[in-house]
Design a protein around this motif. Structure first.
Motif, PDB file in Angstrom:
ATOM      1  N   ILE A 279       0.853  -1.191   0.000  1.00 52.59           N
ATOM      2  CA  ILE A 279       0.000   0.000   0.000  1.00 52.59           C
ATOM      3  C   ILE A 279       0.885   1.236   0.000  1.00 52.59           C
ATOM      4  O   ILE A 279       1.860   1.311   0.752  1.00 52.59           O
TER       5      ILE A 279
ATOM      6  N   SER B  57      -3.658   4.764  -1.014  1.00 49.89           N
ATOM      7  CA  SER B  57      -4.609   5.061   0.048  1.00 49.89           C
ATOM      8  C   SER B  57      -4.251   6.378   0.733  1.00 49.89           C
ATOM      9  O   SER B  57      -3.092   6.778   0.758  1.00 49.89           O
TER      10      SER B  57
ATOM     11  N   MET C 252      -1.468  -0.532  -4.017  1.00 46.32           N
ATOM     12  CA  MET C 252      -2.748   0.145  -3.876  1.00 46.32           C
ATOM     13  C   MET C 252      -2.447   1.514  -3.259  1.00 46.32           C
ATOM     14  O   MET C 252      -1.574   1.629  -2.401  1.00 46.32           O
TER      15      MET C 252
ATOM     16  N   GLU D 114       1.209   1.646 -10.546  1.00 51.63           N
ATOM     17  CA  GLU D 114       0.822   0.237 -10.675  1.00 51.63           C
ATOM     18  C   GLU D 114       1.714  -0.489 -11.686  1.00 51.63           C
ATOM     19  O   GLU D 114       2.132  -1.628 -11.452  1.00 51.63           O
TER      20      GLU D 114
END
Length: 164
Positions: free
Chosen positions: A87, A120, A118, A107
């Motif tokens: 993350i 966040s 990911m 990515e």
């Protein structure tokens, strides 16, 4: 009487030499103390100048245009990405100004290293940069942390650049 006079003159001469020696010692200490205070003042000013230069460098990175800033984050991510699922924590401010293609580039860089990422904003403590989390292992890639981690080398470079 001559013996007393000679004795008094010797004592006076010894006293004069002693006082002259004490005065010379006092002058040396005073001069040495002044030189020490001067060196410390110069050193303090140099240290302040170095710290200001480092702070300005941090500010320059933080205040890059959105494109330049996120290009920098991509390069920083590419150096720190791991071949696993992770993350990337960004600040809410950075999420809101993130270029459309940033997520795709991140990515893709992760995939090229055999990982997944990911994005966040669940961490309020992130500011200017990001934190990469791979399970229990975290890599602090915030700008201040990067500078702090290499502060001695940065101070040496700034000292060399400012004072040759």
């Amino acid at each position: 009487m001559t013996g007393v006079r000679e004795k008094v003159q010797k004592e006076v001469e010894q006293f004069r030499k002693k006082k002259e020696s004490e005065r010379n010692l006092y002058e040396e200490k005073t001069k040495s103390g002044a030189q020490f205070r001067e060196r410390n003042a110069v050193l303090k000013i140099r240290q302040q100048s170095i710290e200001e230069a480092i702070t300005k460098a941090q500010e320059k990175l933080v205040n890059l245009s959105d494109k330049q800033y996120f290009d920098f984050l991509i390069k920083l991510f590419e150096k720190n990405v791991q071949p696993q699922k992770g993350i990337m924590y960004l600040s809410k401010k950075d999420i809101n100004r993130m270029p459309v293609d940033f997520k795709e580039k991140i990515e893709k860089a992760a995939e090229q290293r055999g990982g997944q990422i990911m994005i966040s904003s669940d961490r309020d403590s992130v500011n200017n940069g990001f934190i990469l989390a791979y399970g229990e292992i975290e890599e602090n890639c915030q700008i201040k942390a990067l500078f702090d981690a290499d502060i001695d080398r940065l101070k040496d470079i700034a000292n060399q650049q400012l004072f040759g």
